[in-house]
Each structure stands twice: as structure tokens, then as C-alpha cells.
Design an enzyme around this catalytic site. Structure first.
Site, PDB file in Angstrom:
ATOM      1  N   THR A  83       0.838  -1.215   0.000  1.00 42.02           N
ATOM      2  CA  THR A  83       0.000   0.000   0.000  1.00 42.02           C
ATOM      3  C   THR A  83       0.873   1.265   0.000  1.00 42.02           C
ATOM      4  O   THR A  83       0.517   2.268  -0.624  1.00 42.02           O
ATOM      5  CB  THR A  83      -0.968   0.047   1.205  1.00 42.02           C
ATOM      6  OG1 THR A  83      -0.220  -0.136   2.405  1.00 42.02           O
ATOM      7  CG2 THR A  83      -2.032  -1.031   1.107  1.00 42.02           C
ATOM      8  N   ASP A  94       2.075  -8.544  -7.392  1.00 44.84           N
ATOM      9  CA  ASP A  94       2.589  -7.335  -8.040  1.00 44.84           C
ATOM     10  C   ASP A  94       4.058  -7.387  -8.451  1.00 44.84           C
ATOM     11  O   ASP A  94       4.548  -6.495  -9.140  1.00 44.84           O
ATOM     12  CB  ASP A  94       2.347  -6.112  -7.143  1.00 44.84           C
ATOM     13  CG  ASP A  94       2.920  -6.275  -5.728  1.00 44.84           C
ATOM     14  OD1 ASP A  94       3.978  -6.927  -5.569  1.00 44.84           O
ATOM     15  OD2 ASP A  94       2.317  -5.737  -4.780  1.00 44.84           O
ATOM     16  N   CYS A  97      -4.208 -14.404 -28.030  1.00 38.89           N
ATOM     17  CA  CYS A  97      -2.933 -14.993 -28.440  1.00 38.89           C
ATOM     18  C   CYS A  97      -2.639 -14.640 -29.893  1.00 38.89           C
ATOM     19  O   CYS A  97      -3.504 -14.804 -30.764  1.00 38.89           O
ATOM     20  CB  CYS A  97      -3.033 -16.504 -28.261  1.00 38.89           C
ATOM     21  SG  CYS A  97      -1.575 -17.404 -28.803  1.00 38.89           S
ATOM     22  N   CYS A 134      -2.864 -22.563 -26.396  1.00 40.51           N
ATOM     23  CA  CYS A 134      -1.551 -23.111 -26.780  1.00 40.51           C
ATOM     24  C   CYS A 134      -0.470 -22.852 -25.737  1.00 40.51           C
ATOM     25  O   CYS A 134       0.673 -23.244 -25.920  1.00 40.51           O
ATOM     26  CB  CYS A 134      -1.132 -22.569 -28.148  1.00 40.51           C
ATOM     27  SG  CYS A 134      -0.534 -20.860 -28.095  1.00 40.51           S
ATOM     28  N   HIS A 176      -0.153 -16.665  -4.887  1.00 37.66           N
ATOM     29  CA  HIS A 176      -1.296 -16.343  -5.746  1.00 37.66           C
ATOM     30  C   HIS A 176      -0.892 -15.944  -7.157  1.00 37.66           C
ATOM     31  O   HIS A 176      -1.668 -15.327  -7.878  1.00 37.66           O
ATOM     32  CB  HIS A 176      -2.144 -15.242  -5.086  1.00 37.66           C
ATOM     33  CG  HIS A 176      -2.806 -15.708  -3.807  1.00 37.66           C
ATOM     34  ND1 HIS A 176      -3.277 -14.864  -2.835  1.00 37.66           N
ATOM     35  CD2 HIS A 176      -3.059 -16.970  -3.352  1.00 37.66           C
ATOM     36  CE1 HIS A 176      -3.795 -15.573  -1.836  1.00 37.66           C
ATOM     37  NE2 HIS A 176      -3.657 -16.848  -2.119  1.00 37.66           N
ATOM     38  N   ARG A 204      -8.788  -5.017   2.035  1.00 33.59           N
ATOM     39  CA  ARG A 204      -9.657  -4.866   3.195  1.00 33.59           C
ATOM     40  C   ARG A 204      -9.427  -3.627   4.053  1.00 33.59           C
ATOM     41  O   ARG A 204     -10.122  -3.448   5.048  1.00 33.59           O
ATOM     42  CB  ARG A 204      -9.590  -6.142   4.051  1.00 33.59           C
ATOM     43  CG  ARG A 204     -10.240  -7.307   3.317  1.00 33.59           C
ATOM     44  CD  ARG A 204     -10.063  -8.635   3.997  1.00 33.59           C
ATOM     45  NE  ARG A 204     -10.564  -9.709   3.146  1.00 33.59           N
ATOM     46  CZ  ARG A 204      -9.863 -10.289   2.177  1.00 33.59           C
ATOM     47  NH1 ARG A 204      -8.622  -9.902   1.943  1.00 33.59           N
ATOM     48  NH2 ARG A 204     -10.395 -11.236   1.425  1.00 33.59           N
ATOM     49  N   GLN A 236       1.333 -13.295  -0.769  1.00 33.26           N
ATOM     50  CA  GLN A 236       0.034 -13.461  -1.422  1.00 33.26           C
ATOM     51  C   GLN A 236      -0.102 -12.427  -2.535  1.00 33.26           C
ATOM     52  O   GLN A 236      -1.102 -12.396  -3.241  1.00 33.26           O
ATOM     53  CB  GLN A 236      -1.088 -13.267  -0.395  1.00 33.26           C
ATOM     54  CG  GLN A 236      -1.013 -14.251   0.758  1.00 33.26           C
ATOM     55  CD  GLN A 236      -1.900 -13.820   1.935  1.00 33.26           C
ATOM     56  OE1 GLN A 236      -3.082 -14.066   1.951  1.00 33.26           O
ATOM     57  NE2 GLN A 236      -1.297 -13.172   2.918  1.00 33.26           N
TER      58      GLN A 236
HETATM   59  N1  LIG Z   1      -0.343  -5.811  -4.143  1.00 31.49           N
HETATM   60  C1  LIG Z   1      -0.982  -6.916  -4.545  1.00 31.49           C
HETATM   61  O1  LIG Z   1      -0.417  -7.769  -5.215  1.00 31.49           O
HETATM   62  C2  LIG Z   1      -2.414  -7.112  -4.107  1.00 31.49           C
HETATM   63  C3  LIG Z   1      -3.248  -6.016  -3.892  1.00 31.49           C
HETATM   64  C4  LIG Z   1      -4.582  -6.273  -3.495  1.00 31.49           C
HETATM   65  C5  LIG Z   1      -5.013  -7.586  -3.300  1.00 31.49           C
HETATM   66  N2  LIG Z   1      -4.166  -8.627  -3.534  1.00 31.49           N
HETATM   67  C6  LIG Z   1      -4.652 -10.005  -3.293  1.00 31.49           C
HETATM   68  O2  LIG Z   1      -5.699  -9.933  -2.363  1.00 31.49           O
HETATM   69  C7  LIG Z   1      -5.684 -10.903  -1.341  1.00 31.49           C
HETATM   70  C8  LIG Z   1      -5.842 -10.127  -0.075  1.00 31.49           C
HETATM   71  O3  LIG Z   1      -5.368 -10.703   1.109  1.00 31.49           O
HETATM   72  P1  LIG Z   1      -4.269  -9.914   1.955  1.00 31.49           P
HETATM   73  O4  LIG Z   1      -4.322 -10.455   3.336  1.00 31.49           O
HETATM   74  O5  LIG Z   1      -2.995  -9.930   1.216  1.00 31.49           O
HETATM   75  O6  LIG Z   1      -4.762  -8.392   1.940  1.00 31.49           O
HETATM   76  P2  LIG Z   1      -5.954  -7.698   2.720  1.00 31.49           P
HETATM   77  O7  LIG Z   1      -6.370  -6.518   1.909  1.00 31.49           O
HETATM   78  O8  LIG Z   1      -6.993  -8.663   3.132  1.00 31.49           O
HETATM   79  O9  LIG Z   1      -5.258  -7.195   4.056  1.00 31.49           O
HETATM   80  C9  LIG Z   1      -4.251  -6.232   4.041  1.00 31.49           C
HETATM   81  C10 LIG Z   1      -3.875  -5.945   5.478  1.00 31.49           C
HETATM   82  O10 LIG Z   1      -2.753  -5.081   5.488  1.00 31.49           O
HETATM   83  C11 LIG Z   1      -2.940  -4.064   6.440  1.00 31.49           C
HETATM   84  N3  LIG Z   1      -2.190  -2.922   5.941  1.00 31.49           N
HETATM   85  C12 LIG Z   1      -2.473  -2.122   4.889  1.00 31.49           C
HETATM   86  N4  LIG Z   1      -1.490  -1.230   4.679  1.00 31.49           N
HETATM   87  C13 LIG Z   1      -0.566  -1.461   5.648  1.00 31.49           C
HETATM   88  C14 LIG Z   1       0.683  -0.864   5.967  1.00 31.49           C
HETATM   89  N5  LIG Z   1       1.189   0.149   5.245  1.00 31.49           N
HETATM   90  N6  LIG Z   1       1.386  -1.355   7.014  1.00 31.49           N
HETATM   91  C15 LIG Z   1       0.885  -2.393   7.770  1.00 31.49           C
HETATM   92  N7  LIG Z   1      -0.294  -2.983   7.512  1.00 31.49           N
HETATM   93  C16 LIG Z   1      -1.001  -2.535   6.451  1.00 31.49           C
HETATM   94  C17 LIG Z   1      -4.421  -3.854   6.539  1.00 31.49           C
HETATM   95  O11 LIG Z   1      -4.787  -3.356   7.808  1.00 31.49           O
HETATM   96  C18 LIG Z   1      -4.982  -5.249   6.278  1.00 31.49           C
HETATM   97  O12 LIG Z   1      -5.199  -5.962   7.476  1.00 31.49           O
HETATM   98  C19 LIG Z   1      -4.391 -11.620  -1.516  1.00 31.49           C
HETATM   99  O13 LIG Z   1      -4.698 -12.900  -1.845  1.00 31.49           O
HETATM  100  C20 LIG Z   1      -3.673 -10.954  -2.698  1.00 31.49           C
HETATM  101  O14 LIG Z   1      -3.394 -11.904  -3.686  1.00 31.49           O
HETATM  102  C21 LIG Z   1      -2.878  -8.405  -3.927  1.00 31.49           C
HETATM  103 ZN   LIG Z   2      -2.378 -19.509 -28.264  1.00 31.13          ZN
END
Ligand SMILES: NC(=O)c1ccc[n+]([C@@H]2O[C@H](COP(=O)([O-])OP(=O)(O)OC[C@H]3O[C@@H](n4cnc5c(N)ncnc54)[C@H](O)[C@@H]3O)[C@@H](O)[C@H]2O)c1
Ligand SMILES: [Zn+2]
Length: 246
Positions: A27, A107, A152, A133, A122, A35, A104
Site C-alpha cells: 500500500t 505485483d 494470443c 496453446c 497467488h 480490506r 500473497q
Molecule cells: N499488491 C498486490 O499484489 C495485491 C493487492 C490487493 C489484493 N491482492 C490479493 O488480495 C488478497 C488479499 O489478502 P491480503 O491479506 O494480502 O490483503 P488484505 O487486503 O486482506 O489485508 C491487508 C492488510 O494489510 C494491512 N495494511 C495495509 N497497509 C498497511 C501498511 N502500510 N502497514 C501495515 N499494515 C497494512 C491492513 O490493515 C490489512 O489488514 C491476496 O490474496 C492478494 O493476492 C494483492
Molecule cells: Zn495460443
């Protein structure tokens, strides 16, 4: 000793650290999580389809156009840069102290920061393949495609990101490597994850090492298992830890 100093001390004395993270890790790099108050689950609540539906396999198969519209607009952040958390983890790997990053996230920011042992539970937006293909396509190919649903160039099949959608199974090899890494770790850092997505979140129960530090802005169901809880922004905290280690 304050919490940051405690964390730095544990990192100092550990030699097989494992980091388990989620969307909150990115973030501070400008990628919204799911969330938090500013997360996609809040901002997208007026859309006719909730994010869980948009990101499910049956939805992709039936409405690839709506999926890609959401995916392109909300999930792709090709210009995002790693923050203090990604940078410190990459440094700890270089120093031989960190064994694996289990994430998870999709990015690719850990790799952009220089980490090489990254277990992406993920998948990744950087890998895409033709469903027919199996030809590989990069993130740039997806972004540059003129069609909403990228096709493709060899066979015309639909290209699907190598991202685990709801209803899809996790890659078994990655899962076992994660279990292996956690079982043999001496320090577990859990960061930026609500620990609500299964089976990913359950994995941390395989850890048998000495200390668990949980760095998350909001409470999780695993808080009582942590030896240290830090709720300040993880990128900033890790930057401070880095300065203490230097
Ligand atoms: N950046 C990405 O790749 C991305 C972005 C969004 C969702 N996702 C996907 O969504 C799913 C969500 O599950 P999740 O548990 O990873 O995310 P989530 O959104 O469920 O939870 C994120 C948690 O991080 C906390 N948080 C946010 N910013 C923070 C910071 N700067 N410092 C400390 N804590 C912080 C929040 O309070 C929250 O509890 C995953 O499976 C993932 O694949 C990925
Ligand atoms: Zn193809």
C-alpha cells in the site's frame, strides 16, 4: 527497548528468516489492498459485482471482458516502486539472513527490489499465458493489447494471467516450498495481511521457530500468537529497522 529495536535485535540474531506477507506490504507503494478503509472492497462496493465475484474463475470464463476491465483498472500497477519493506527483505536475503519471502501479492515488487527467493502463492501479473496453446505473454503484452480481452497472436485463444482466482487451486509446488521454508525458519515476520484468505493464511501455523513478529495496521485472528505486534506502516517500520541494523 521499543518494538522496532526489538525487531531489529531479533533480525540481528537470526539466520533463517521467513517473511509472510500480503497486500498491506504494497500500500505504501501506491497499490490498494483489499480490506483497508481505502481498499478495493470498500471503494468497489457500488459496483454490481463484488471483487470476490469479479476475481473468480467462473466469472473469468463467463465475462472475460468485465474481468479485464476491472483487472486493468484496479490490479495492474506497472509503475509502482518497492518501499522500505521490500528493500529491507531483499537486503536480508543478500546478507544470507533471509531464506524466503512468501507472498500473497501478485505485483512482483519483491523481485523489483532484488529478492530472488520469492514464493508467490497467488501467482503474478507478470506471467500470462494463452489458455489454448500456453504461449507466454508479459505484463507489457497485456497492457499494450488493443483488445480489452487480450488474445494470443499465434492461435487467437484468450490470454489468462497466471493469477490464482477464487475457486482455483494454489500451485502445489509453491505451497510445499512455503511449508518447507516456514517449518525450518528461526524468525517469522508476518506483514501487511489480514490473514483471512485460505489456505494461504493457515500456512503460518507451520512455523516452529523462536519468535513471530506481526506487522499489520489492523487486528488479525493470529495476533495472540505473535511475540511482537507492530501496527505502524510496515514500509516505514522496516526502513527504521534497516537504519538500526546498519
Ligand atoms: N499488491 C498486490 O499484489 C495485491 C493487492 C490487493 C489484493 N491482492 C490479493 O488480495 C488478497 C488479499 O489478502 P491480503 O491479506 O494480502 O490483503 P488484505 O487486503 O486482506 O489485508 C491487508 C492488510 O494489510 C494491512 N495494511 C495495509 N497497509 C498497511 C501498511 N502500510 N502497514 C501495515 N499494515 C497494512 C491492513 O490493515 C490489512 O489488514 C491476496 O490474496 C492478494 O493476492 C494483492
Ligand atoms: Zn495460443
Amino acid at each position: 527497548m521499543n518494538a522496532t529495536e526489538q525487531l531489529a535485535a531479533w533480525i540481528q540474531e537470526s539466520s533463517r528468516i521467513v517473511f509472510f506477507g500480503g497486500a498491506g506490504t504494497s500500500t505504501e507503494s501506491g497499490i490498494p489492498d483489499f480490506r483497508s478503509a481505502a481498499g478495493l472492497y470498500q471503494t468497489e462496493q457500488h459496483s454490481p459485482y463484488p471483487p470476490e465475484e469479479l476475481l473468480s474463475r467462473h466469472f473469468f470464463d463467463q465475462h472475460a471482458d468485465i474481468f479485464y476491465d476491472f483487472y486493468r483498472g484496479k490490479m495492474l500497477h506497472p509503475d509502482a516502486e518497492p518501499n522500505g519493506c521490500h528493500h529491507l527483505l531483499a537486503k536480508l536475503e543478500r546478507l544470507g539472513k533471509l531464506h524466503a519471502v512468501i507472498t500473497q501479492n501478485i505485483d512482483g515488487l519483491h523481485q523489483k527490489a532484488g529478492s530472488s527467493h520469492v514464493l508467490e502463492l497467488h501467482g503474478s501479473v507478470h506471467r500470462n499465458a494463452c489458455m489454448d496453446c500456453k504461449q507466454f505473454y508479459s505484463l507489457q503484452d497485456i497492457i499494450q493489447s488493443k483488445d480489452v480481452v487480450p488474445r494470443c497472436t499465434s492461435c487467437g485463444g484468450v490470454i489468462k494471467p497466471d493469477v490464482v482466482l477464487y475457486e482455483e487451486e494454489l500451485n502445489q509446488a509453491t505451497l510445499y516450498q512455503a511449508i518447507d521454508a516456514l517449518s525450518s525458519a528461526d524468525l517469522l515476520l508476518v506483514g501487511g495481511t489480514s490473514l483471512t484468505v485460505y489456505p494461504a493464511a493457515q500456512l503460518i501455523t507451520y512455523f516452529q521457530g523462536k519468535y513471530t513478529a506481526l506487522l499489520n495496521a489492523t487486528p488479525t485472528a493470529y495476533d495472540h500468537r505473535a511475540d511482537l505486534l507492530i501496527t505502524e506502516p510496515i514500509g516505514e517500520v522496516m526502513k527504521s529497522v534497516d537504519q538500526l541494523l546498519a
